[in-house]
Design a protein around this motif. Structure first.
Motif, mmCIF file in Angstrom:
data_model
loop_
_atom_site.group_PDB
_atom_site.id
_atom_site.type_symbol
_atom_site.label_atom_id
_atom_site.label_comp_id
_atom_site.label_asym_id
_atom_site.label_seq_id
_atom_site.Cartn_x
_atom_site.Cartn_y
_atom_site.Cartn_z
ATOM 1 N N ALA A 32 -27.489 -40.899 -9.958
ATOM 2 C CA ALA A 32 -28.584 -39.959 -9.692
ATOM 3 C C ALA A 32 -29.115 -40.158 -8.277
ATOM 4 O O ALA A 32 -29.918 -41.052 -8.014
ATOM 5 N N ILE A 33 -28.647 -39.318 -7.353
ATOM 6 C CA ILE A 33 -29.205 -39.308 -6.001
ATOM 7 C C ILE A 33 -30.478 -38.474 -6.025
ATOM 8 O O ILE A 33 -30.527 -37.405 -6.642
ATOM 9 N N LYS A 34 -31.502 -38.950 -5.361
ATOM 10 C CA LYS A 34 -32.752 -38.197 -5.302
ATOM 11 C C LYS A 34 -32.485 -36.813 -4.716
ATOM 12 O O LYS A 34 -31.918 -36.675 -3.637
ATOM 13 N N HIS A 35 -32.886 -35.762 -5.446
ATOM 14 C CA HIS A 35 -32.721 -34.397 -4.964
ATOM 15 C C HIS A 35 -33.664 -33.488 -5.733
ATOM 16 O O HIS A 35 -34.268 -33.894 -6.726
ATOM 17 N N GLY A 36 -33.781 -32.265 -5.251
ATOM 18 C CA GLY A 36 -34.658 -31.310 -5.913
ATOM 19 C C GLY A 36 -33.927 -30.040 -6.287
ATOM 20 O O GLY A 36 -33.398 -29.895 -7.375
ATOM 21 N N CYS A 37 -33.849 -29.098 -5.333
ATOM 22 C CA CYS A 37 -33.323 -27.764 -5.630
ATOM 23 C C CYS A 37 -31.810 -27.726 -5.791
ATOM 24 O O CYS A 37 -31.270 -26.856 -6.467
ATOM 25 N N CYS A 77 -26.957 -32.320 -0.624
ATOM 26 C CA CYS A 77 -26.483 -31.333 -1.600
ATOM 27 C C CYS A 77 -25.626 -30.260 -0.937
ATOM 28 O O CYS A 77 -25.076 -29.391 -1.623
ATOM 29 N N LYS A 78 -25.519 -30.321 0.390
ATOM 30 C CA LYS A 78 -24.660 -29.393 1.130
ATOM 31 C C LYS A 78 -23.693 -30.145 2.047
ATOM 32 O O LYS A 78 -23.161 -29.563 2.994
ATOM 33 N N TRP A 141 -30.737 -28.220 -14.548
ATOM 34 C CA TRP A 141 -32.077 -28.788 -14.461
ATOM 35 C C TRP A 141 -32.937 -27.921 -13.549
ATOM 36 O O TRP A 141 -32.425 -27.276 -12.632
ATOM 37 N N ARG A 142 -34.229 -27.911 -13.807
ATOM 38 C CA ARG A 142 -35.179 -27.192 -12.964
ATOM 39 C C ARG A 142 -36.331 -28.129 -12.611
ATOM 40 O O ARG A 142 -36.694 -29.003 -13.401
ATOM 41 N N SER A 143 -36.908 -27.945 -11.431
ATOM 42 C CA SER A 143 -37.964 -28.838 -10.942
ATOM 43 C C SER A 143 -39.312 -28.123 -10.931
ATOM 44 O O SER A 143 -39.413 -26.999 -10.414
ATOM 45 N N TYR A 144 -40.323 -28.790 -11.488
ATOM 46 C CA TYR A 144 -41.680 -28.242 -11.518
ATOM 47 C C TYR A 144 -42.683 -29.364 -11.265
ATOM 48 O O TYR A 144 -42.537 -30.474 -11.786
ATOM 49 N N SER A 145 -43.717 -29.044 -10.497
ATOM 50 C CA SER A 145 -44.754 -30.030 -10.186
ATOM 51 C C SER A 145 -45.791 -30.101 -11.294
ATOM 52 O O SER A 145 -46.147 -29.081 -11.899
ATOM 53 N N MET A 146 -46.294 -31.306 -11.533
ATOM 54 C CA MET A 146 -47.394 -31.473 -12.470
ATOM 55 C C MET A 146 -48.665 -30.869 -11.861
ATOM 56 O O MET A 146 -48.925 -31.032 -10.669
#
Length: 234
Positions: A32-37, A77-78, A141-146
């Motif tokens: 798991a490499i840190k990433h978001g989108c 990621c690119k 997976w999808r990313s959402y902020s608390m």
């Protein structure tokens, strides 16, 4: 053709095909490499090329400053390997949190407030985000902020906007019910309240208000008296 990828400082190694970007290849080997989108839009997967040849695919230009490009930084990621690579990249915990939906309420015609109760404490900071597994969709997976600071009772609050054709948002709007399960990855992101007395200038639009709302609430709950200015576009 496959190449060996070595991540520093963790020392993790895995193989990557020349047609796989680094984040995708890491996932295939349960790294798991840190990433978001995962689409070259957020910059969470920034890393540094220490040695080897690679090809950088397209991404949002402002994600890397000229000084960062000159220092060999890349959007992983690119990034596609063209030889064995040694990269500096953040590897995050592979832990998951099983949660239960305990609240679904509309804030607007296209925005839902989602409340989740995790089975164990979720150790996040105000301003961070969580990655949610799309139910019934493998490796989606999808990313959402608390939208709130950590709560004593442990609930997590999110503001989710419906996207046309969105796998997760349409499931949430039209199928999800209280009691359904959602899996979370570990909290991510460096956007958080800083421990100083400088004024806060906050700018947000739409559901992008969520992490800022959490930061402002934390600032107020902890008794900070710094000036806070919020500019919000609906």
């Amino acid at each position: 053709m496959e190449y060996e990828i070595c991540l520093e400082p963790s020392g993790v190694r895995f193989k990557a095909d020349e047609n796989q970007n680094i984040v995708e290849a890491a996932k295939a080997h349960h790294v798991a490499i840190k990433h978001g989108c995962a689409s070259g839009s957020c910059g969470d997967c920034k890393g540094t090329i220490l040695s080897g040849e690679s090809e950088q695919g397209p991404f949002m230009p402002l994600l890397l400053l000229p000084t960062e490009r000159a220092a060999g930084m890349a959007i992983l990621c690119k990034l596609y390997p063209r030889s064995n690579l040694r990269l500096q990249a953040e590897v995050i915990s592979g832990d998951i949190w099983n949660t239960e939906i305990v609240g679904l309420s509309k804030l607007a015609w296209n925005v839902l407030e989602l409340r989740l109760r995790p089975e164990k404490p979720y150790p996040y900071r105000s301003g961070q985000y969580a990655r949610m597994a799309v139910p019934g969709q493998e490796n989606q997976w999808r990313s959402y902020s608390m939208a709130t600071p950590p709560q004593d009772w442990g609930e997590l609050v999110f503001h989710i906007r419906e996207l046309p054709g969105g796998l997760f948002s349409r499931w949430l709007f039209y199928q999800a019910q209280c009691g359904d399960a959602i899996t979370l990855g570990p909290p991510q992101g460096d956007f958080a309240l800083q421990d100083n007395t400088r004024p806060l200038l906050c700018i947000a639009a739409g559901t992008g208000l969520a992490p800022i709302e959490a930061i402002i609430q934390e600032s107020m709950h902890t008794g900070q008296t710094r000036p806070i200015h919020l500019f919000y576009g609906a």
